[in-house]
Design a protein around this motif. Sequence first.
Motif, PDB file in Angstrom:
ATOM      1  N   ASP A 316       0.824  -1.216   0.000  1.00 52.87           N
ATOM      2  CA  ASP A 316       0.000   0.000   0.000  1.00 52.87           C
ATOM      3  C   ASP A 316       0.860   1.269   0.000  1.00 52.87           C
ATOM      4  N   LEU A 317       2.121   1.173   0.437  1.00 54.42           N
ATOM      5  CA  LEU A 317       2.987   2.348   0.385  1.00 54.42           C
ATOM      6  C   LEU A 317       3.294   2.733  -1.064  1.00 54.42           C
ATOM      7  N   ARG A 319       1.188   2.510  -3.474  1.00 54.69           N
ATOM      8  CA  ARG A 319       0.028   3.275  -3.931  1.00 54.69           C
ATOM      9  C   ARG A 319       0.135   4.736  -3.496  1.00 54.69           C
ATOM     10  N   GLN A 320       0.655   4.990  -2.294  1.00 48.33           N
ATOM     11  CA  GLN A 320       0.768   6.361  -1.781  1.00 48.33           C
ATOM     12  C   GLN A 320       1.676   7.225  -2.653  1.00 48.33           C
ATOM     13  N   VAL A 321       2.732   6.622  -3.194  1.00 46.15           N
ATOM     14  CA  VAL A 321       3.755   7.425  -3.888  1.00 46.15           C
ATOM     15  C   VAL A 321       3.907   7.011  -5.344  1.00 46.15           C
ATOM     16  N   GLU A 322       2.849   6.468  -5.938  1.00 48.86           N
ATOM     17  CA  GLU A 322       2.987   5.971  -7.311  1.00 48.86           C
ATOM     18  C   GLU A 322       3.379   7.077  -8.284  1.00 48.86           C
ATOM     19  N   TYR A 342      -3.930  -5.631  -4.764  1.00 45.46           N
ATOM     20  CA  TYR A 342      -2.532  -5.303  -5.006  1.00 45.46           C
ATOM     21  C   TYR A 342      -2.090  -5.783  -6.382  1.00 45.46           C
ATOM     22  N   ARG A 382       5.397  -3.840   6.503  1.00 45.64           N
ATOM     23  CA  ARG A 382       4.748  -3.365   7.740  1.00 45.64           C
ATOM     24  C   ARG A 382       5.391  -4.066   8.930  1.00 45.64           C
ATOM     25  N   TYR A 428       6.227   3.947   8.883  1.00 48.48           N
ATOM     26  CA  TYR A 428       5.441   3.206   7.886  1.00 48.48           C
ATOM     27  C   TYR A 428       4.655   4.214   7.065  1.00 48.48           C
ATOM     28  N   ASP A 429       5.350   4.789   6.086  1.00 49.04           N
ATOM     29  CA  ASP A 429       4.779   5.875   5.294  1.00 49.04           C
ATOM     30  C   ASP A 429       5.451   5.876   3.923  1.00 49.04           C
ATOM     31  N   GLY A 430       4.640   6.104   2.906  1.00 43.88           N
ATOM     32  CA  GLY A 430       5.159   6.073   1.546  1.00 43.88           C
ATOM     33  C   GLY A 430       6.234   7.112   1.291  1.00 43.88           C
ATOM     34  N   TRP A 431       6.096   8.278   1.928  1.00 41.37           N
ATOM     35  CA  TRP A 431       7.072   9.332   1.672  1.00 41.37           C
ATOM     36  C   TRP A 431       8.389   9.060   2.401  1.00 41.37           C
TER      37      TRP A 431
END
Length: 479
Positions: A316-317, A319-322, A342, A382, A428-431
């Motif tokens: 899912d990370l 997806r955050q930064v695609e 996914y 995660r 736990y963050d896309g950025w």
Amino acid sequence: MKILFASAEVAPFSKAGGLADVVGSLPKYLENDAEIAIFTPLHGLIDKEKYHIEELENSEMWLTFGNQGHKFKLYMCKLPDTNINVFFIQNDWYFSCFKEVYPKWLDTRYEHERYIAFSLAVLEYAKALNFKADIIHANDWHTAMIPVYIHSNYRYDDFWKDAKTVFEIHNLAYQGVWFEDVLDFANMRKDIVYNEYGVEHYGRVNWMKGAINYSDKVIAVSPNYSREILTGEYGEGMDYTLRMNQHKLVGIVNGIDYSVFNPQTDKNLKANYTYRSLVKKEDNKKAVCDFFGLEYRPERPLISLISRLVPQKGIDLIRQVEDAMKNSEADYVFLGSGDPEYENLLIWLSNNTPNIRSYIGYKADLANLIYAGSDFFLMPSRFEPCGLSQLIAMHYGTLPIVRATGGLEDTVVGYPLNDSTGFKFWGYDGWDMMQAINCALSVYKEKPTLDAMRKSAMKSDFSWDLSSKKYMDLYISLL
């Protein structure tokens, strides 16, 4: 010393994850000090001819579950390059009918029945073979019933009364939870096992809890993970049970089999290499780009991900930064299968971006080529009990970009520390992940630093030699 391993999957015969690699590798390094037998189901996907798996004479056995008889047969072969016997338990109703280790969309009750039947069959076939194990090593919830059976049904059995049980947690998230009537199917006495110090957990049967409570030792697959699972954040609701059993909890980093994962000898590669001939790594990068239809550009790094596509793995990370990944100065290749959401995400990215390609499914030969041909390897988990992919990637000179959790924290030395072998991020963050990727991109431009990190990664020793000694010391301590 006699050691019995029981596992739902064993490489190279059947594999869905790292569990298979561990059970297929660790016994090789214990063989000189112990007599070993491995038991696993005869899944329908296993190639009996390829591995010369043959049925034993007079092996038919009937066992009763829930007032119904079930017929089993026993097959056997040697673990490749060893003298270790691998026993395959055959049952048409539960295992041979599937072409997957863990078929999707199974009824949960039926899945419990499969592994209850397998676990009891392991104990009965070991008796029939007169393999009186000193140590029974069970793995994950699929064989968590074995320590429970030893404590309950076999507690006064002369054959098993002296056996010690070891239970290894490869992933605490999957615990084997169902209603208490499943104990009737298993022929277990509720008055013995269905309590808070046994298998009962919030009004349900929890096989992993039972194994933790009844085993003589509990192994987590990395020291950091053994500490994390004692907390509410990573304990998956089992943290208080683990804290109660903390005196028997041990963390041991898994190893990898360098005879299987070796860039110097791997036949799946376009060109073999060592840390002294890293220039040949580029031939593999060209081959990966060619397979995925990417333009080979040596000035741009290739970042890969090989994973089960499940929430644990941090997909899912992405997806955050695609958008940031699309616009970064790097190319990406993804290999894996799992949750449809996914899979669809990676398919969409593959079809709609010039620098991202995906292969949904798993091909072992392609995976090894990707390990060798990539510059960086992404693992934004995660949580990660140990992780084998980052160990394989490092041995192929591919620097991992990981979230510092579980075994990833234990095994990767983050840039810019001395002898760094990869890159870490903590949130736990896309950025946060994207910052680590950008750091890797900057190092890619500094060839002396990049080569030094690659050599440090390839020289890191995560073979089974050291880990297997820790396992053996643990077994000896029980006896």
